[in-house]
Design a protein around this motif. Structure first.
Motif: not given
Lengths: 723, 89
Positions: A74-75, A79, A109, A112, A263, A267, A504-506, B38-45, B69
């Protein structure tokens, strides 16, 4: 290379391009990879299935394009393992072009990652994948505008139909040849951050060389983000001090750490671009998916639906898998007979014994389970590819959390009911090393398919029919309970640490394609097949040798020969009686031979150790065989009870023997010990490979064996007071 | 077992206390760097719209930037959101 007519003149004749394929999990990256290379690869919905680096090639005119499928991320922070792998390949592998596969129906998303790739300064092409799905969802793109806003060429694709793949390759080649200029736009980070970025860049220009061709701006950004890997690489105390001061100042000014602020700006930049170039008219791609989830992940209905599905899966595995298992079994019996027939009747050729008893018997015993294992994998692949498995992880999270693991560990455990080998491989989806190790170590407690024949032999031998099903359940349940206890223990002692965060992504539900499901099944089942072909074959031969040598003392051989001659000479008896007596003599000789062999001796040696569990030397010997593959236990027991291989297949005479020699409690203890003890050789080997350490593999071997001994002894010692 | 913080005066609540179906925006994530990353990468910012789709006592099911998510409850308690239309201070 002769005869090259180059379509893209700027590229030299025999060019090889390296193209890296990047993208979010579930963006359809693997389908694009398949469409490009035609490679046999799997597509799954469970996030993170693609952990390995996979490569393939395709031809474009005279240009060979080598495509490297990066792990889905995702990035590009450092990490997770996947991110580190992807990032180091992008920086050190210096791909000529990077194709970022973005899911058109989830653009913001997905962009990113694209923005970070732009910042990394790699030659980038965006594949706007699943553009058909996006269109159906009512999303419209102004591609020309989006290209301008991002400064990167964009090609719409539909991975599973191959639409747009040709165009994608054209653009890739054009970008590599410099025919298509891209002028990536940088995210504007706003006054404060930009000022520090400039300062840091200036500072670095004076004191440190440029890192590996990476833009200084990127390095400066990473320093502000506090990226440990980049800090280690910059390695200039001066620059790092400067960076720390900048971070500190930004924290005061922004009231947040710079990483979050950076970040946020990324976005915001993406959101701005999307607002201009993307128009969405209809509800999200999740409308249908959400309706299914309302039922499937429902607090009350969720678990029963899940259990029902699992029941169906196992039902399917064993009912549909039954007949083909019988075919394979009779196939091997036929093959054994045919090979044995190459030698004259009654000959005692060592090679014949090696081929028939060692190779065909050993490998055949394992391959018999292939149908049910393939079916189990097929069902799991189907559930994974539809997206249901991610929901199962969600449902199981509460339970798994109690043992210090999280929902994702559940899938490997489920696969463990089929075979531990692919189950341990499936632990790759877990990010935390502690989680992975814990799961890996306890997976063998999930009663695998190979242990079923042992239960199938023992249960009917000692227990009335009404008990059969409940006992089988009990054994499976005991395995699960022990796995839970062990996982909890491990998490509290050797693998202590905070429970990893569960994010986790669903993915939305999808109809899986037949191709992807079968490929998925084939990949996992292939691992099992390979195990049969390599490790099991080796061990089967080794065990066979242990049974062959040392030979029965010459005196005994002669004694048996003499007895046989006596029987043959007795003309007073009928043909049938003589044949029966000859057979029983042969079996008695086989038993004596086994007892004299290395394996028999080890079995004898183990007897005192295993006596508290209620086992004699015969069972001990069979247990050694079970180390090759669990089901070998059955045929070994057949041999020690001098029944010969053929009769062991049938089980009934063996059951009679068992019944005559042991109590039901001992029978139960056999099952218990087989359930818990020494996972088979292949499991140990795969644990070594996946944990990258012999230490953990041997710990698994030793730990489970000791556990088996303790539990079985406790049950036997307590049980024998009552029964 | 569930840790429900009362809405603070400025209307900022932890995500774990957000009612399903209520649109909100991320204000702040109070967690270590790795987790934030990790949350950032999933869009939670901060600034991202977020909605709780369902909460069954276990992990939360969220809708973030057009994806769904799953977020553990412990983590959700560290994500502060603002559910007010007028915004929070």
């Amino acid at each position: 290379m002769p005869n090259i007519v180059c379509q893209h003149r700027i590229l030299s004749a025999s060019t090889t391009l390296t193209v890296a394929l990047a993208g979010n999990p579930n963006s359809g990256k693997t389908t694009i990879f398949n469409a490009l290379t035609g490679a046999r690869q799997h597509v799954g919905n469970y996030p993170g299935v693609t952990v390995e680096k996979r490569a393939g090639t395709c031809k474009r005119g005279a240009t060979t394009i080598q495509i490297v499928d990066l792990p889905g991320t995702y990035s590009l922070t450092a990490y997770s393992v996947e991110e580190r792998i992807a990032r180091s390949f992008l920086i050190d592998g210096k791909p000529d072009v990077v194709v970022d596969v973005v899911d058109a129906s989830n653009l913001e998303r997905n962009l990113y990652l694209a923005v970070q790739l732009i910042e990394l300064g790699v030659p980038l092409v965006l594949a706007l994948n699943m553009s058909d799905l996006a269109k159906r969802c009512g999303i419209e793109f102004d591609l020309v505008l989006l290209e301008t806003l991002l400064g990167v060429p964009i090609v719409p694709t539909v991975g599973h139909t191959g639409q747009g793949i040709d165009e994608l390759l054209n653009v890739v080649v054009a970008v590599a040849a410099g025919e298509k200029s891209s002028s990536p736009r940088h995210v504007p980070y706003g006054g404060e951050i930009e000022r520090h970025l400039d300062e840091l860049q200036g500072h670095m220009a004076r004191s440190v060389p440029q890192l590996n061709g990476v833009p200084r701006r990127w390095t400066a950004l990473k320093l502000l983000e506090g990226d440990e890997a980049v800090r280690a690489e910059v390695a200039s105390a001066d620059v790092l001090r400067e960076a720390d001061m900048a971070v500190h100042r930004l924290e005061t000014v922004l009231g947040d750490n710079p990483e979050a602020a950076i970040a946020e700006r990324r976005y915001a930049f993406i959101s701005g671009a999307c607002q201009e170039a993307v128009r969405s008219t209809v509800e999200s791609r999740y409308s249908m998916s959400d309706r299914i989830d309302a039922v499937v992940t429902n607090r009350v209905l969720g678990l029963p639906i899940f259990l029902g599905l699992m029941y169906l899966v196992f039902q399917l595995t064993f009912t549909v898998g039954g007949p083909p298992m019988e075919w394979i079994e009779s196939g091997f019996v036929w093959l054994g007979g045919a090979v044995a027939g190459l030698w004259p009747a009654g000959s005692e050729s060592l090679l014949r014994s090696l081929l028939v008893d060692g190779v065909i018997g050993g490998v055949g015993g394992v391959l018999v389970f292939l149908p049910s294992i393939f079916l189990l994998f097929l069902a799991i692949a189907y559930l994974e590819d539809t997206g249901y498995m991610a929901r199962a992880a969600f449902l199981m999270d509460r339970l798994m959390h109690k043992i210090g693991l999280h929902g994702k560990s559940f899938v490997p455990m489920l696969i463990g009911f089929g075979c531990s080998v692919p189950a341990i491989m499936a632990t790759r989806t877990l990010e935390s090393q502690r989680d992975r190790l814990t799961t890996m170590l306890v997976v063998p407690l999930m009663s695998c398919g190979a242990r079923l024949p042992i239960y199938a032999l023992i249960i009917p031998a000692f227990f009335p029919p009404a008990w059969h099903a409940p006992l089988l359940w009990l054994i499976y349940l005991l395995g699960i309970v022990l796995a839970v206890v062990c996982a909890k223990l491990l998490r509290a002692t050797m693998l202590r640490g905070e429970a990893p965060p569960f994010v986790m992504e669903l993915p939305p539900y999808r109809w899986p394609t037949l191709r992807s499901v079968t490929l998925h099944m084939w990949n996992r089942g292939g691992a099992y097949l390979k195990k049969a072909g390599t490790i099991i074959l080796g061990i089967a031969i080794l065990l066979w040798a242990m049974q062959q040598w040392p030979n029965l003392p010459e005196a005994q051989v002669q004694r048996f020969a003499a007895e046989r001659a006596d029987v043959a000479a007795e003309t007073s008896q009928t043909e049938e009686t003589r044949a029966a007596r000859l057979a029983s003599l042969r079996n008695a000789e086989a038993e004596a031979a086994l007892e004299a062999s290395l394996m028999g001796r080890i079995g004898h040696g183990l007897e005192p150790v295993l006596r508290p569990c209620g086992f004699d030397w015969k069972i001990s010997t069979a247990m050694i065989g079970a180390f090759a593959a669990k089901e070998v236990f059955v045929s070994q027991l057949g041999i020690v009870y001098s029944l010969g291989e053929e009769q062991a297949e049938d089980s009934t005479p063996l059951r009679d023997k068992l019944q005559a020699n042991y109590t039901p409690l001992q029978g139960f203890c056999i099952m218990l010990f087989c359930l818990i003890s020494t996972p088979c050789m292949a499991t140990i080997a795969i644990t070594k490979r996946e944990s990258n350490s012999w230490g953990w593999a041997l710990f698994q071997l030793g730990g489970l064996t000791v556990l088996a001994w303790v539990v079985t002894t406790a049950v036997y010692q307590v049980g024998s007071r009552f029964f | 077992m569930e840790q429900v913080r009362l809405p603070q005066t400025n209307g900022v609540v932890p995500l774990s206390a957000l009612k399903p179906g209520l649109p909100a925006r991320v204000v702040r994530i109070e967690a270590g760097r790795g987790l934030v990353g990790r949350l950032t990468a999933l869009g939670l910012v901060p600034g991202t719209p977020v909605e709780v789709v369902s909460a069954n006592g276990g992990p939360l099911l969220l809708s973030v930037l057009g994806s769904r998510l799953i977020l553990g409850r412990g983590m959700a308690a560290k994500v502060l959101v603002c559910a007010s239309q007028q915004g929070c201070d």
